[in-house]
Design a protein around this motif. Sequence first.
Motif, PDB file in Angstrom:
ATOM      1  N   ALA A 192       0.776  -1.398  -0.063  1.00  9.09           N
ATOM      2  CA  ALA A 192       0.020   0.059   0.087  1.00  9.09           C
ATOM      3  C   ALA A 192       0.946   1.192   0.067  1.00  9.09           C
ATOM      4  O   ALA A 192       0.426   2.368  -0.738  1.00  9.09           O
ATOM      5  CB  ALA A 192      -0.878   0.036   1.314  1.00  9.09           C
ATOM      6  N   ALA A 193       1.929   1.100   0.729  1.00  9.39           N
ATOM      7  CA  ALA A 193       2.965   2.197   0.937  1.00  9.39           C
ATOM      8  C   ALA A 193       3.755   2.662  -0.394  1.00  9.39           C
ATOM      9  O   ALA A 193       4.031   3.766  -0.959  1.00  9.39           O
ATOM     10  CB  ALA A 193       3.779   2.143   1.769  1.00  9.39           C
ATOM     11  N   TYR A 194       4.026   1.720  -0.974  1.00  7.70           N
ATOM     12  CA  TYR A 194       4.843   1.694  -2.243  1.00  7.70           C
ATOM     13  C   TYR A 194       4.176   0.837  -3.428  1.00  7.70           C
ATOM     14  O   TYR A 194       4.826  -0.195  -3.846  1.00  7.70           O
ATOM     15  CB  TYR A 194       6.254   1.108  -2.148  1.00  7.70           C
ATOM     16  CG  TYR A 194       7.124   1.720  -0.804  1.00  7.70           C
ATOM     17  CD1 TYR A 194       7.669   2.955  -0.853  1.00  7.70           C
ATOM     18  CD2 TYR A 194       6.747   1.178   0.481  1.00  7.70           C
ATOM     19  CE1 TYR A 194       8.312   3.322   0.144  1.00  7.70           C
ATOM     20  CE2 TYR A 194       7.578   1.868   1.708  1.00  7.70           C
ATOM     21  CZ  TYR A 194       8.155   2.869   1.346  1.00  7.70           C
ATOM     22  OH  TYR A 194       8.835   3.636   2.372  1.00  7.70           O
ATOM     23  N   PRO A 195       3.159   1.259  -3.818  1.00 11.26           N
ATOM     24  CA  PRO A 195       2.471   0.448  -4.973  1.00 11.26           C
ATOM     25  C   PRO A 195       3.202   0.442  -6.313  1.00 11.26           C
ATOM     26  O   PRO A 195       2.906  -0.648  -6.876  1.00 11.26           O
ATOM     27  CB  PRO A 195       1.240   1.324  -5.177  1.00 11.26           C
ATOM     28  CG  PRO A 195       1.372   2.621  -4.804  1.00 11.26           C
ATOM     29  CD  PRO A 195       2.462   2.585  -3.496  1.00 11.26           C
ATOM     30  N   GLU A 196       3.999   1.098  -6.541  1.00  7.61           N
ATOM     31  CA  GLU A 196       4.944   1.072  -7.832  1.00  7.61           C
ATOM     32  C   GLU A 196       5.849  -0.091  -7.599  1.00  7.61           C
ATOM     33  O   GLU A 196       6.661  -0.151  -8.735  1.00  7.61           O
ATOM     34  CB  GLU A 196       5.203   2.263  -8.338  1.00  7.61           C
ATOM     35  CG  GLU A 196       3.992   3.369  -8.671  1.00  7.61           C
ATOM     36  CD  GLU A 196       4.644   4.669  -9.164  1.00  7.61           C
ATOM     37  OE1 GLU A 196       5.630   4.627  -9.912  1.00  7.61           O
ATOM     38  OE2 GLU A 196       3.889   5.551  -9.173  1.00  7.61           O
ATOM     39  N   ILE A 197       6.380  -0.320  -6.543  1.00  5.37           N
ATOM     40  CA  ILE A 197       7.463  -1.223  -6.225  1.00  5.37           C
ATOM     41  C   ILE A 197       7.142  -2.369  -5.824  1.00  5.37           C
ATOM     42  O   ILE A 197       7.766  -3.604  -5.966  1.00  5.37           O
ATOM     43  CB  ILE A 197       8.492  -0.385  -5.270  1.00  5.37           C
ATOM     44  CG1 ILE A 197       9.011   0.737  -5.940  1.00  5.37           C
ATOM     45  CG2 ILE A 197       9.884  -1.451  -4.949  1.00  5.37           C
ATOM     46  CD1 ILE A 197       9.617   1.751  -5.002  1.00  5.37           C
ATOM     47  N   VAL A 198       6.294  -2.622  -4.673  1.00  9.64           N
ATOM     48  CA  VAL A 198       5.860  -3.734  -3.828  1.00  9.64           C
ATOM     49  C   VAL A 198       4.648  -4.483  -3.924  1.00  9.64           C
ATOM     50  O   VAL A 198       3.614  -3.718  -4.571  1.00  9.64           O
ATOM     51  CB  VAL A 198       6.021  -3.410  -2.451  1.00  9.64           C
ATOM     52  CG1 VAL A 198       5.759  -4.598  -1.618  1.00  9.64           C
ATOM     53  CG2 VAL A 198       7.340  -2.877  -2.025  1.00  9.64           C
ATOM     54  N   LYS A 199       4.894  -5.659  -4.316  1.00  8.97           N
ATOM     55  CA  LYS A 199       3.492  -6.519  -4.622  1.00  8.97           C
ATOM     56  C   LYS A 199       3.396  -7.684  -3.570  1.00  8.97           C
ATOM     57  O   LYS A 199       4.446  -8.304  -3.416  1.00  8.97           O
ATOM     58  CB  LYS A 199       3.595  -7.060  -5.936  1.00  8.97           C
ATOM     59  CG  LYS A 199       2.280  -7.948  -6.194  1.00  8.97           C
ATOM     60  CD  LYS A 199       2.214  -8.522  -7.699  1.00  8.97           C
ATOM     61  CE  LYS A 199       0.948  -9.283  -8.003  1.00  8.97           C
ATOM     62  NZ  LYS A 199       0.960  -9.739  -9.543  1.00  8.97           N
ATOM     63  N   ALA A 200       2.418  -7.523  -2.905  1.00  8.43           N
ATOM     64  CA  ALA A 200       2.099  -8.613  -1.743  1.00  8.43           C
ATOM     65  C   ALA A 200       1.368  -9.748  -2.213  1.00  8.43           C
ATOM     66  O   ALA A 200       0.352  -9.753  -3.039  1.00  8.43           O
ATOM     67  CB  ALA A 200       1.378  -8.052  -0.558  1.00  8.43           C
ATOM     68  N   ILE A 201       1.958 -11.024  -2.272  1.00  7.27           N
ATOM     69  CA  ILE A 201       1.194 -12.277  -2.787  1.00  7.27           C
ATOM     70  C   ILE A 201       1.107 -13.215  -1.503  1.00  7.27           C
ATOM     71  O   ILE A 201       2.100 -13.549  -0.765  1.00  7.27           O
ATOM     72  CB  ILE A 201       2.060 -12.688  -3.906  1.00  7.27           C
ATOM     73  CG1 ILE A 201       2.304 -11.979  -5.055  1.00  7.27           C
ATOM     74  CG2 ILE A 201       1.480 -14.053  -4.270  1.00  7.27           C
ATOM     75  CD1 ILE A 201       3.364 -12.436  -5.939  1.00  7.27           C
TER      76      ILE A 201
END
Length: 338
Positions: free
Chosen positions: A53-62
């Motif tokens: 949520a804080a870094y939507p362009e970098i982090v993806k949670a799976i």
Amino acid sequence: MKLLSITVPCYNSQEYMRKCVDSLLTGGKLVEILIVDDGSSDDTGKIADEYAAAYPEIVKAIHQENGGHGEAVNTGIRNATGFYFKVVDSDDWVNEEAYHAILDRLQELLAGPQTLDMMISNFVYEKQGAKRKKIMHYRKYLPQDKIFTWDDTKNMPVGKYILMHSVIYRTELLRECGLELPKHTFYVDNLFVYQPLMYVKTMYYMDVNFYRYFIGREDQSVHEEVMIRRIDQQLFVNRLMIDTIAGRKIANKHLRQYMMRYLDIITTVSSVMLIRSGTEQNLEKKKDLWKYMKAADVHVYRKLRLGILGRAVNLPGAGARNMIVALYRVTQKFYGFN
């Protein structure tokens, strides 16, 4: 497309995963960080969602049902959009300066005329309580700062080999070679490095201390007592490595020699752990492992069985076995593992 996809396999990692992810965030928008929550029962998934949520362009949670480290890596490969791919375990971290140097170089290479299959860099054993940090480097054996092939490599000695911590693969190479790590199995990091090697044509080595490999938790998979408890999983991986090379005609002699040495050290570790356990049942498992290798490829078996390590771990008698364990202890202290 991102430059580099970094998969962070996480299982109940709430206590230490932030240090890992924070170190990776410094790569900025050139990277994607795939945090794979492997069926955790603590706040790991919640923390992963917070980062996404804080870094939507970098982090993806799976989020997935528990499948083990290998399945988390598989998920990372399936979801990666980066041209290159790396795994960073959730209790490890990376050095920022080396990280930026590697990203800069990968950008340059991506814009160049040759396709790079594997980037290699150093890693540091961050062993808890150790005053001396052992650095695994390859400067005597690999050309630096240029694209090279297996023909340009030099033979590495025992104890010096390329681990998961050292490598960045071209993502499509991992897909092309059909890499699929087994579920619910520890020690698959060896397969992650080993199985794609025959598909690697071009390499690049940077002599920078990039990856920081933490050793110190009691439940860590490389802890000796844990390895002995999970010896059947180590043996399973060992057999899959035997299957990878068995019956294969590897034309390049440098590649074949390296793959044989890698298999040699993993089989030695398996054999020593079985000896170290001190049970008759595990001594039988050691015999079975070598029988499996002989049945799979008698030429590979003869090469390893008649080598220094193969002879040593197969010496008869309790006295000989004690000597092997003592030699292992010396090597363990020097290299800083377990």
